[in-house]
Design an enzyme around this catalytic site. Sequence first.
Site, mmCIF file in Angstrom:
data_model
loop_
_atom_site.group_PDB
_atom_site.id
_atom_site.type_symbol
_atom_site.label_atom_id
_atom_site.label_comp_id
_atom_site.label_asym_id
_atom_site.label_seq_id
_atom_site.Cartn_x
_atom_site.Cartn_y
_atom_site.Cartn_z
ATOM 1 N N ASP A 74 45.355 -81.194 -42.805
ATOM 2 C CA ASP A 74 44.410 -81.890 -43.687
ATOM 3 C C ASP A 74 43.089 -82.194 -42.986
ATOM 4 O O ASP A 74 42.365 -83.098 -43.393
ATOM 5 C CB ASP A 74 45.039 -83.180 -44.206
ATOM 6 N N CYS A 89 44.584 -83.383 -38.383
ATOM 7 C CA CYS A 89 45.850 -83.173 -37.682
ATOM 8 C C CYS A 89 45.821 -83.709 -36.261
ATOM 9 O O CYS A 89 46.815 -84.256 -35.777
ATOM 10 C CB CYS A 89 46.254 -81.704 -37.712
ATOM 11 N N HIS A 105 45.356 -75.785 -35.526
ATOM 12 C CA HIS A 105 46.112 -76.953 -35.977
ATOM 13 C C HIS A 105 46.869 -77.583 -34.812
ATOM 14 O O HIS A 105 47.383 -76.889 -33.938
ATOM 15 C CB HIS A 105 47.099 -76.511 -37.058
ATOM 16 N N HIS A 112 26.752 -65.873 -47.058
ATOM 17 C CA HIS A 112 28.091 -65.816 -47.649
ATOM 18 C C HIS A 112 29.019 -66.721 -46.863
ATOM 19 O O HIS A 112 28.973 -66.757 -45.638
ATOM 20 C CB HIS A 112 28.611 -64.372 -47.608
#
Length: 409
Positions: free
Chosen positions: A216, A219, A323, A403
């Site tokens: 989220d 971490c 993560h 982009h």
Amino acid sequence: MSLTLRCRGPNGQCTLSGVDTGMSIQAFLEMLSEKTGVSSGVIEILTGFPPKAIQVPQDGTVFSLALANGDTLTVRQSSTATTTATATAPQAAPSGSAVGAVSTSGTHTQDVPQGSADSTAATLYGDLPYVDEDEMLARAIAASLEGAAAPAAGPIALPAGRSSQQQLQQRRGPEEGEVSARTVSNAPAGGGPAPQSVLVPGGDGSCVVRRVIDSDNSCLFNAVGYVMERSRTKADDLRKVVAQVVASDPVTFNDSFLGKEVNEYCSWIQQKNNWGGAIELFILAQHYGREIAAFDIQTKRCDVYGQDKGYEDRALLIYDGLHYDAMAVAAFEGASEELDVTMFCPRCRDGEAIMAAAEELVAAAHAARQFSDTANFRLRCGVCQIGLKGEKEAVEHAKATGHSNFAEF
């Protein structure tokens, strides 16, 4: 043996792949010179956190530099060369002369330098998570691959929402109460998952186990909250702690150190979508008065924050490239989290056994490729469908085109 190294210098950042440890020092310096724009005769190389100058002999091979795969090098012109450049042409350092020292240990002490704000900024330039637009774009791209709201990234920010990868249920976060392994897209087909626990040698059935933390963007903070306070919901509190420490010490944590103005950083770090890194782990280790050992699955390297402070206890985190999860000592295989032990003395016999089990768990995750190789993963631009390799190409494409929607394939 070949190394992949990350390099930062006056010309920006780059990745050096296939650096043979048998390469001559002179050839290596010329490679760095080509990439960074610093003359090979006056190059100074720094590594670690904080970056420290390493000894670069005139002769020998890259092996003698004791570099580890995945290390980040900061390259700059040596201060000695700067003071003599107006009088003479740059000269290579004499054989055996030292411009610093390098640790040969696989476990790296993490600390913030003492001294003036100017010297701190000079030493740390380019090796922190908040330094430049390229780095912020890279984090935004990584966050988009997590399927979460992206952190701010200068003029380009990736939108929140479900990426193609998330729709395929790759690298998703855990469901409520779930403690199984996070799935990663670059695990080899048919290779099977890595074990989520490893027995502690001589531990009468106890084991080091990986405890999953939600993906989220908080971490790191919630992983620290778990190992320190057994809570996965400490992110907001710990972000405030970091902001307060930075605000209270603007000499150490100055604008150059942070990569942004102090007040701006203090506001930025308290926003839920922005990631933590080395600075935050350093601060939180001091806040709790305990060491934090963070393992990197891709390199199998362990960075220990607060190791030189005399703290008696250590806690463990594990990082997959995007993560952080927590690690704990479970009483037995499958034991409830209520029985977890998350603190141990690293310098006693039991602590050494726990570290050995943690290293084995990280090695197993590495063998199963349970990490995100952000330098080499394949991406596709969701706007023009062009294929890209690694965060570097994605950052360059994002800056050139505007982009900002990427998916891994």
